[in-house]
Scaffold this active site. Structure first.
Site, PDB file in Angstrom:
ATOM      1  N   GLY A   1       0.843  -1.206   0.000  1.00 44.16           N
ATOM      2  CA  GLY A   1       0.000   0.000   0.000  1.00 44.16           C
ATOM      3  C   GLY A   1       0.872   1.249   0.000  1.00 44.16           C
TER       4      GLY A   1
ATOM      5  NE  ARG B   1      -2.067  -4.657  -1.363  1.00 48.74           N
ATOM      6  CZ  ARG B   1      -1.569  -4.150  -0.229  1.00 48.74           C
ATOM      7  NH1 ARG B   1      -0.547  -4.719   0.367  1.00 48.74           N
ATOM      8  NH2 ARG B   1      -2.108  -3.082   0.324  1.00 48.74           N
TER       9      ARG B   1
ATOM     10  CG  ASP C   1       4.135  -6.890   7.789  1.00 52.13           C
ATOM     11  OD1 ASP C   1       3.470  -6.539   6.786  1.00 52.13           O
ATOM     12  OD2 ASP C   1       3.626  -7.376   8.810  1.00 52.13           O
TER      13      ASP C   1
ATOM     14  CB  THR D   1       2.711   0.926   6.198  1.00 57.64           C
ATOM     15  OG1 THR D   1       1.397   0.703   6.700  1.00 57.64           O
ATOM     16  CG2 THR D   1       3.692   0.564   7.306  1.00 57.64           C
TER      17      THR D   1
ATOM     18  CG  ASP E   1      -2.199   0.531   8.993  1.00 56.31           C
ATOM     19  OD1 ASP E   1      -2.966   1.515   8.980  1.00 56.31           O
ATOM     20  OD2 ASP E   1      -2.379  -0.494   8.321  1.00 56.31           O
TER      21      ASP E   1
ATOM     22  CG  ASP F   1       1.297  -2.298  10.502  1.00 54.17           C
ATOM     23  OD1 ASP F   1       2.227  -1.714   9.905  1.00 54.17           O
ATOM     24  OD2 ASP F   1       0.430  -2.960   9.903  1.00 54.17           O
TER      25      ASP F   1
ATOM     26  NE  ARG G   1      -5.614  -5.006   7.404  1.00 55.47           N
ATOM     27  CZ  ARG G   1      -5.149  -4.391   6.324  1.00 55.47           C
ATOM     28  NH1 ARG G   1      -5.973  -3.792   5.516  1.00 55.47           N
ATOM     29  NH2 ARG G   1      -3.866  -4.394   6.034  1.00 55.47           N
TER      30      ARG G   1
HETATM   31  P1  ATP Z   1       0.973  -2.922   3.509  1.00 55.43           P
HETATM   32  O1  ATP Z   1       1.406  -2.684   4.931  1.00 55.43           O
HETATM   33  O2  ATP Z   1       0.523  -1.707   2.825  1.00 55.43           O
HETATM   34  O3  ATP Z   1       0.028  -4.089   3.345  1.00 55.43           O
HETATM   35  P2  ATP Z   1       2.998  -4.742   2.606  1.00 55.43           P
HETATM   36  O4  ATP Z   1       4.379  -4.555   2.098  1.00 55.43           O
HETATM   37  O5  ATP Z   1       2.846  -5.523   3.884  1.00 55.43           O
HETATM   38  O6  ATP Z   1       2.337  -3.313   2.724  1.00 55.43           O
HETATM   39  P3  ATP Z   1       1.915  -6.932   1.039  1.00 55.43           P
HETATM   40  O7  ATP Z   1       0.883  -6.937  -0.033  1.00 55.43           O
HETATM   41  O8  ATP Z   1       1.733  -7.819   2.209  1.00 55.43           O
HETATM   42  O9  ATP Z   1       2.081  -5.401   1.480  1.00 55.43           O
HETATM   43  O10 ATP Z   1       3.333  -7.291   0.381  1.00 55.43           O
HETATM   44  C1  ATP Z   1       3.793  -6.587  -0.771  1.00 55.43           C
HETATM   45  C2  ATP Z   1       4.371  -7.562  -1.752  1.00 55.43           C
HETATM   46  O11 ATP Z   1       5.490  -8.243  -1.161  1.00 55.43           O
HETATM   47  C3  ATP Z   1       3.418  -8.687  -2.151  1.00 55.43           C
HETATM   48  O12 ATP Z   1       2.518  -8.287  -3.157  1.00 55.43           O
HETATM   49  C4  ATP Z   1       4.396  -9.746  -2.660  1.00 55.43           C
HETATM   50  O13 ATP Z   1       4.821  -9.471  -3.958  1.00 55.43           O
HETATM   51  C5  ATP Z   1       5.584  -9.559  -1.700  1.00 55.43           C
HETATM   52  N1  ATP Z   1       5.476 -10.558  -0.623  1.00 55.43           N
HETATM   53  C6  ATP Z   1       4.727 -10.504   0.500  1.00 55.43           C
HETATM   54  N2  ATP Z   1       4.838 -11.648   1.227  1.00 55.43           N
HETATM   55  C7  ATP Z   1       5.676 -12.453   0.520  1.00 55.43           C
HETATM   56  C8  ATP Z   1       6.187 -13.768   0.701  1.00 55.43           C
HETATM   57  N3  ATP Z   1       5.868 -14.516   1.764  1.00 55.43           N
HETATM   58  N4  ATP Z   1       7.022 -14.248  -0.244  1.00 55.43           N
HETATM   59  C9  ATP Z   1       7.377 -13.536  -1.316  1.00 55.43           C
HETATM   60  N5  ATP Z   1       6.908 -12.287  -1.559  1.00 55.43           N
HETATM   61  C10 ATP Z   1       6.088 -11.752  -0.663  1.00 55.43           C
END
Ligand code: ATP
Length: 328
Positions: free
Chosen positions: A15, A76, A107, A130, A132, A134, A176
């Site tokens: 995000g 994503r 994360d 992010t 949040d 978090d 969340r």
């Molecule tokens: P937000 O806090 O906004 O959700 P985020 O970085 O946690 O941000 P995610 O959608 O969970 O958002 O992760 C971003 C991208 O990182 C995913 O679309 C994917 O491409 C990659 N990713 C997340 N988890 C994994 C995993 N276990 N293995 C490989 N790639 C991953």
């Protein structure tokens, strides 16, 4: 300083949050300062797999420090979760001569980077972006301060209409899993109650508290509710419950939604992004990898990815007490 790092990639993932552009700018300019080439990777890991890259020099990031969103776009990527997807991404990075990357995201993005590092021994560094807040290992994530200011501004405006009509407003904010936004913006906006994922107030106590506040002479009330509040009711169900169990209030709901993600980053987020970008680049060229850059006691520090991903970001219990006292 490692002379093996000659070209660094930078991407925004997950995000979006205000301050991501300021962080991209900082990474690009820190690279330029150290005579390292910088390559922008569009659309997060999706763009990495597609080889969607652009060379970025110091001037290419002019005029973006004040912009919300991310000029590199975010995504994503399902494919990056697969071995084949990551192998393709590695191939594209090698083809472009990229020796390391900085990922700005949450994360999930760090988990992806950590797995990629294990598979290809590829140097990676993370910047927490992010709203949040978090993520373990930093007191502030990029965008959190801006989101707080946006929410407080919205609560102030809602308060104007609430007090003109004897209304009770449930204001739903993002969060969340953690209640940082609700708790801090709730205190700053003078909320009568704050519902967060970490604490279950219970419906009866909520009504009781609102009755008490009405009795004490308040003609309007604002209840700030984190998306994942522990009572476990949607904000609309909360409204229905209070409607049925409390007289004398016109109950309304306001869901702030995605407006909380947008807008020009605050001064705090711009400065934080600038500091984090420099630290990320200098850590990579200093031979470090697999860390997240974070802020601890106003010092920019590193936390290993596995700790940042597994650890829990906790709310400040002192704030809960302050919030209770403020609603007396
Ligand atoms: P937000 O806090 O906004 O959700 P985020 O970085 O946690 O941000 P995610 O959608 O969970 O958002 O992760 C971003 C991208 O990182 C995913 O679309 C994917 O491409 C990659 N990713 C997340 N988890 C994994 C995993 N276990 N293995 C490989 N790639 C991953």
């Amino acid at each position: 300083m490692l002379d093996t790092i000659k070209k660094i990639g930078v991407l925004t993932s997950g995000g979006d949050s205000p301050g991501m552009n300021a962080a991209v700018r900082s990474v690009v300019r820190a690279c330029a300062f150290h005579n390292i080439e910088c390559i922008g990777i569009y659309r997060g890991y999706e763009g990495m797999i597609d080889g969607d890259f652009i060379a970025m020099d110091a001037r290419s990031v002019k005029g973006i420090i004040n912009k919300g969103g991310t000029i590199l776009k975010s995504a994503r990527s399902k494919d990056f979760r697969t071995v084949e997807g990551r192998a393709k991404a590695h191939q594209e990075l090698k083809k472009a001569g990229i020796d390391a990357f900085v990922v700005i995201g949450g994360d999930g993005s760090f988990t992806g980077a950590m797995i990629f590092n294990q598979e290809f021994n590829f140097p990676v560094m993370g910047i927490p972006g992010t709203i949040d807040n978090d993520i373990y290992g930093t007191t502030h994530t990029l965008g959190y301060d801006t989101a707080l200011n946006t929410v407080v501004d919205a609560i102030d405006k809602i308060r104007d209409t609430a007090s003109s009509h004897n209304r009770l407003f449930f204001v739903e904010v993002m969060g969340r899993d953690v209640g940082h936004i609700a708790l801090n913006a709730g205190i700053a906006g003078g909320a009568e109650e704050i519902l967060i994922p970490e604490e279950d107030l219970g419906l009866d106590r909520l009504v009781e508290s609102l009755r008490r506040s009405k009795k004490s002479g308040k003609s309007s009330s604002i209840v700030v509710v984190a998306e994942g509040d522990k009572i476990g009711k949607s904000v609309f169900e909360l409204k229905d419950f209070v409607d049925q169990n409390m007289e004398g209030y016109d109950v309304r709901v306001s869901v702030l939604g995605h407006m909380q993600r947008g807008g020009s980053p605050s001064c705090f987020d711009r400065v934080l992004a600038s500091r984090m970008g420099v630290k990320a680049v200098e850590s990579l060229i200093g031979g470090k990898s697999n860390f997240m850059v974070g802020l601890k006691n106003d010092v920019i520090d590193l936390t290993p990815f596995d700790q940042a991903v597994k650890g829990k970001s906790k709310i400040n219990m002192e704030l809960l007490r302050v919030s209770d006292i403020m609603t007396t």
